[in-house]
Design an enzyme around this catalytic site. Sequence first.
Site, PDB file in Angstrom:
ATOM      1  N   ARG A  22     -16.009  45.544  45.430  1.00  0.00           N
ATOM      2  CA  ARG A  22     -15.246  44.445  46.027  1.00  0.00           C
ATOM      3  C   ARG A  22     -14.522  44.966  47.265  1.00  0.00           C
ATOM      4  NH1 ARG A  22     -11.016  47.010  46.340  1.00  0.00           N
ATOM      5  NH2 ARG A  22      -9.991  45.106  47.029  1.00  0.00           N
ATOM      6  N   GLY A  23     -13.848  44.036  47.975  1.00  0.00           N
ATOM      7  CA  GLY A  23     -13.213  44.405  49.243  1.00  0.00           C
ATOM      8  C   GLY A  23     -14.209  44.128  50.363  1.00  0.00           C
ATOM      9  N   ALA A  24     -13.733  43.469  51.425  1.00  0.00           N
ATOM     10  CA  ALA A  24     -14.651  42.942  52.436  1.00  0.00           C
ATOM     11  C   ALA A  24     -15.603  43.986  53.041  1.00  0.00           C
ATOM     12  CB  ALA A  24     -13.849  42.217  53.516  1.00  0.00           C
ATOM     13  N   ASP A  54     -10.311  39.296  54.635  1.00  0.00           N
ATOM     14  CA  ASP A  54     -11.685  38.974  54.219  1.00  0.00           C
ATOM     15  C   ASP A  54     -12.431  38.195  55.284  1.00  0.00           C
ATOM     16  OD1 ASP A  54     -10.097  39.305  51.525  1.00  0.00           O
ATOM     17  OD2 ASP A  54     -12.223  39.723  51.183  1.00  0.00           O
ATOM     18  N   LYS A 102      -6.534  38.187  50.118  1.00  0.00           N
ATOM     19  CA  LYS A 102      -6.249  37.968  48.691  1.00  0.00           C
ATOM     20  C   LYS A 102      -5.109  36.983  48.471  1.00  0.00           C
ATOM     21  CE  LYS A 102      -8.006  39.245  45.876  1.00  0.00           C
ATOM     22  NZ  LYS A 102      -9.067  38.404  45.237  1.00  0.00           N
TER      23      LYS A 102
HETATM   24  O1  MRU Z   1     -11.345  39.875  45.489  1.00  0.00           O
HETATM   25  P1  MRU Z   1     -11.343  41.179  46.240  1.00  0.00           P
HETATM   26  O2  MRU Z   1     -10.788  42.307  45.443  1.00  0.00           O
HETATM   27  O3  MRU Z   1     -12.692  41.489  46.841  1.00  0.00           O
HETATM   28  O4  MRU Z   1     -10.347  40.926  47.445  1.00  0.00           O
HETATM   29  C1  MRU Z   1     -10.161  41.942  48.382  1.00  0.00           C
HETATM   30  C2  MRU Z   1      -9.128  41.630  49.395  1.00  0.00           C
HETATM   31  O5  MRU Z   1      -8.579  40.560  49.451  1.00  0.00           O
HETATM   32  C3  MRU Z   1      -8.857  42.707  50.419  1.00  0.00           C
HETATM   33  O6  MRU Z   1      -7.534  42.661  50.837  1.00  0.00           O
HETATM   34  C4  MRU Z   1      -9.770  42.470  51.632  1.00  0.00           C
HETATM   35  O7  MRU Z   1     -11.102  42.383  51.229  1.00  0.00           O
HETATM   36  C5  MRU Z   1      -9.636  43.511  52.647  1.00  0.00           C
HETATM   37  S1  MRU Z   1     -10.389  45.027  52.120  1.00  0.00           S
HETATM   38  C6  MRU Z   1     -10.299  46.158  53.355  1.00  0.00           C
END
Ligand code: MRU
Length: 350
Positions: free
Chosen positions: A51-53, A240, A250
């Site tokens: 997960r994470g963009a 994201d 998030k």
């Molecule tokens: O649902 P997730 O854990 O994928 O959400 C991730 C986030 O909201 C992060 O803050 C975002 O992807 C930035 S990661 C560098």
Amino acid sequence: MPEREPYTIAWEEETGSIVYIDQTLLPGQYRVVRCTTVEDLARAIRRLEVRGAPALGIAGAMGVALAAVRSAEPDLDRFREGVGQAADLLRGTRPTAVNLAWGIDRVVRKVAMAASVAEAKALAIAEANAVAEEDELTCRRLGTFGEELFPARCTVLTHCNAGALACRCWGTALGVIRSAVAAGKDVRVIACETRPLNQGSRLTCWELARDGIDVTLIPDSSAAYLMRKGAIDLVIVGADRITKDAVFNKIGTYMHAVAARHHGIPFYVAAPVSTFDLARTEKEITVEERDRTELAYCGDRQLAPDGVAVLNYAFDATPLDLVDAIITEIGVLRPPYADSFRLVGKEEGI
Ligand code: MRU
């Protein structure tokens, strides 16, 4: 992260598979998983094992490469059709982080350019690896630009996990924090737990503590009170998707931005150019809604009565007028964003 740790997600050349750290198990268990099918990867993305963009961008790119490499189809047109179906499956897993579609499209374009199946496979792997390698460079560059915004001594609030685990390594918001620490600054981090899936307490606290960076965990609901007490110098989060008018991140990010503005505290976003989607506005973006069980249960323990309606948005949108700067690998963007976004040059879409 210690230098010899595997990357969050990587292509394993010897086996033609993807290996990634299963983030649902942290902090209790550290497990590296090998993934050999696109269906398994899609499931892992939906479950937030990856997960994470930026990490989703790499996963998308590597997922398309996986489909290409594992295909036994000798006919180029039918091969491309199969890869296209895999791309569609992956694209449908999570709608909000634009990096996922961006990573997928980069590899699909390479497959479309190839003159043979063998060439398509080679180009797909090379492009997926390029996406991953560029992510590391991007995070380091962005960290160097961003750390200049940090005072020599500061307490920084962050939300969710925009760290090494959300990227190939280093991180975006946490990458800026790491760069500030590396530059000799005295940085204390306040990590919001990030309900309901606790990416803050499970992942941000885990990776910062491992690096010896001073981190304190708070419930999300403490953030405004700490700002009121003068305990926070700045807020930094990842993103994201960044549209013409808003930053998607998030769920809970928006309330930190509102509270920061009320208390006169800078609110910064750290994100690579691949996260920008400047052809669109907030209203056009689908915000992922996740299952009620994430709120109604904590493991086996029931937290809400059966039948109660649950609204579980995974992300929110923060209007740009609450954002003091956006830190990217091409520099720090400041308001008015209509002007500074010209540097990004993505008005035509992703
Ligand atoms: O649902 P997730 O854990 O994928 O959400 C991730 C986030 O909201 C992060 O803050 C975002 O992807 C930035 S990661 C560098």
